[in-house]
Design an enzyme around this catalytic site. Sequence first.
Site, PDB file in Angstrom:
ATOM      1  N   ALA A 279       0.792  -1.203  -0.019  1.00 17.04           N
ATOM      2  CA  ALA A 279       0.272   0.026  -0.098  1.00 17.04           C
ATOM      3  C   ALA A 279       0.943   1.112   0.110  1.00 17.04           C
ATOM      4  O   ALA A 279       2.021   1.170   0.208  1.00 17.04           O
ATOM      5  CB  ALA A 279      -1.010  -0.006   1.127  1.00 17.04           C
TER       6      ALA A 279
ATOM      7  N   GLY B 240      -0.521  -4.856   0.877  1.00 15.71           N
ATOM      8  CA  GLY B 240      -1.509  -4.745  -0.280  1.00 15.71           C
ATOM      9  C   GLY B 240      -1.267  -5.334  -1.565  1.00 15.71           C
ATOM     10  O   GLY B 240      -2.324  -5.924  -2.070  1.00 15.71           O
TER      11      GLY B 240
ATOM     12  N   GLU C   1      -2.162  -8.977  -0.840  1.00 19.19           N
ATOM     13  CA  GLU C   1      -3.662  -8.937  -0.935  1.00 19.19           C
ATOM     14  C   GLU C   1      -4.284  -8.705  -2.099  1.00 19.19           C
ATOM     15  O   GLU C   1      -5.468  -9.469  -2.194  1.00 19.19           O
ATOM     16  CB  GLU C   1      -4.090  -7.962   0.051  1.00 19.19           C
ATOM     17  CG  GLU C   1      -3.824  -8.089   1.699  1.00 19.19           C
ATOM     18  CD  GLU C   1      -3.990  -7.205   2.706  1.00 19.19           C
ATOM     19  OE1 GLU C   1      -4.708  -7.491   3.625  1.00 19.19           O
ATOM     20  OE2 GLU C   1      -3.613  -5.967   2.409  1.00 19.19           O
TER      21      GLU C   1
ATOM     22  N   GLU D  90       2.943  -6.279   7.581  1.00 20.98           N
ATOM     23  CA  GLU D  90       2.312  -5.142   8.396  1.00 20.98           C
ATOM     24  C   GLU D  90       2.736  -4.876   9.791  1.00 20.98           C
ATOM     25  O   GLU D  90       3.036  -3.910  10.219  1.00 20.98           O
ATOM     26  CB  GLU D  90       0.760  -5.216   8.215  1.00 20.98           C
ATOM     27  CG  GLU D  90       0.260  -4.904   6.823  1.00 20.98           C
ATOM     28  CD  GLU D  90       0.199  -5.820   5.720  1.00 20.98           C
ATOM     29  OE1 GLU D  90      -0.230  -5.506   4.718  1.00 20.98           O
ATOM     30  OE2 GLU D  90       0.715  -7.036   6.026  1.00 20.98           O
TER      31      GLU D  90
END
Length: 257
Positions: A62, A108, A111, A131
């Site tokens: 992200a 991300g 994901e 994370e």
Amino acid sequence: MDHLQWRVEDHVAHIVFERPPANALAASVLSELSVVLDEIESDTQVHAAVLYGEGRFFAAGADIKEFTNVETSSGFSDLGTNGQKVFDKMEALTKPVIAAIHGAALGGGLEMAMACHLRVATEDAKLGLPETTLGLIPGYAGSQRLPELVGRPKAGEMILTGLPITGEEAERWGLVNKAVPEGEHVKAAVEIARHIASKSRITTEMGLELLRYAIPASREEGSRKEAELFGRAFASEDAKEGIQAFIEKRKPAFKNK
């Protein structure tokens, strides 16, 4: 589109992601992806799709800089919910999306890859949910999809340590379908997509629907749904053509009816 482009070749959509230097998933990128998914779903020429990144990475995570602009817990929750909605939309497509991973698929980025229906990675790619190294946890449903793919013990290892695994390890763990040499990821993913695109769209849609029942549903519920869709598939013109082609030892000519 600033960071995502797509084109169709032989009924396969190529979704190409380019946001140097790391292909970070900013909110604007997720918005673009949502639009592209809608376009692919409605395009009758698209039977399957391949998603990959330009440059050195698939998607390294992200956009952490955007996190600093969020001031409240609810705002951060909204950020996660927005990403979940986009990835849920991809998972719910009636056309399979195959992630072609190279370099890194982290946070991300992983994901997003897990929301795809199939995954190909280079042997030296790095896949992980780091994370916890930032004092965070996965926010785009990574904590839910990862156990479904690799089981709770391996998922726990990846989430709690934050350490990445290689493409080779990911294949052994079941996180990716195939690990390939460097530079072969897109070719390998396209080959799978074209193979799928040659099948009846009806049975492809039904197969994807059944897979969505496989993990969260009970065996009884999934089997009941399978029986229902099996009957619908058998009644299609494509099923009749497929059976006849098998008998005649020729390649079927599906019409998606």
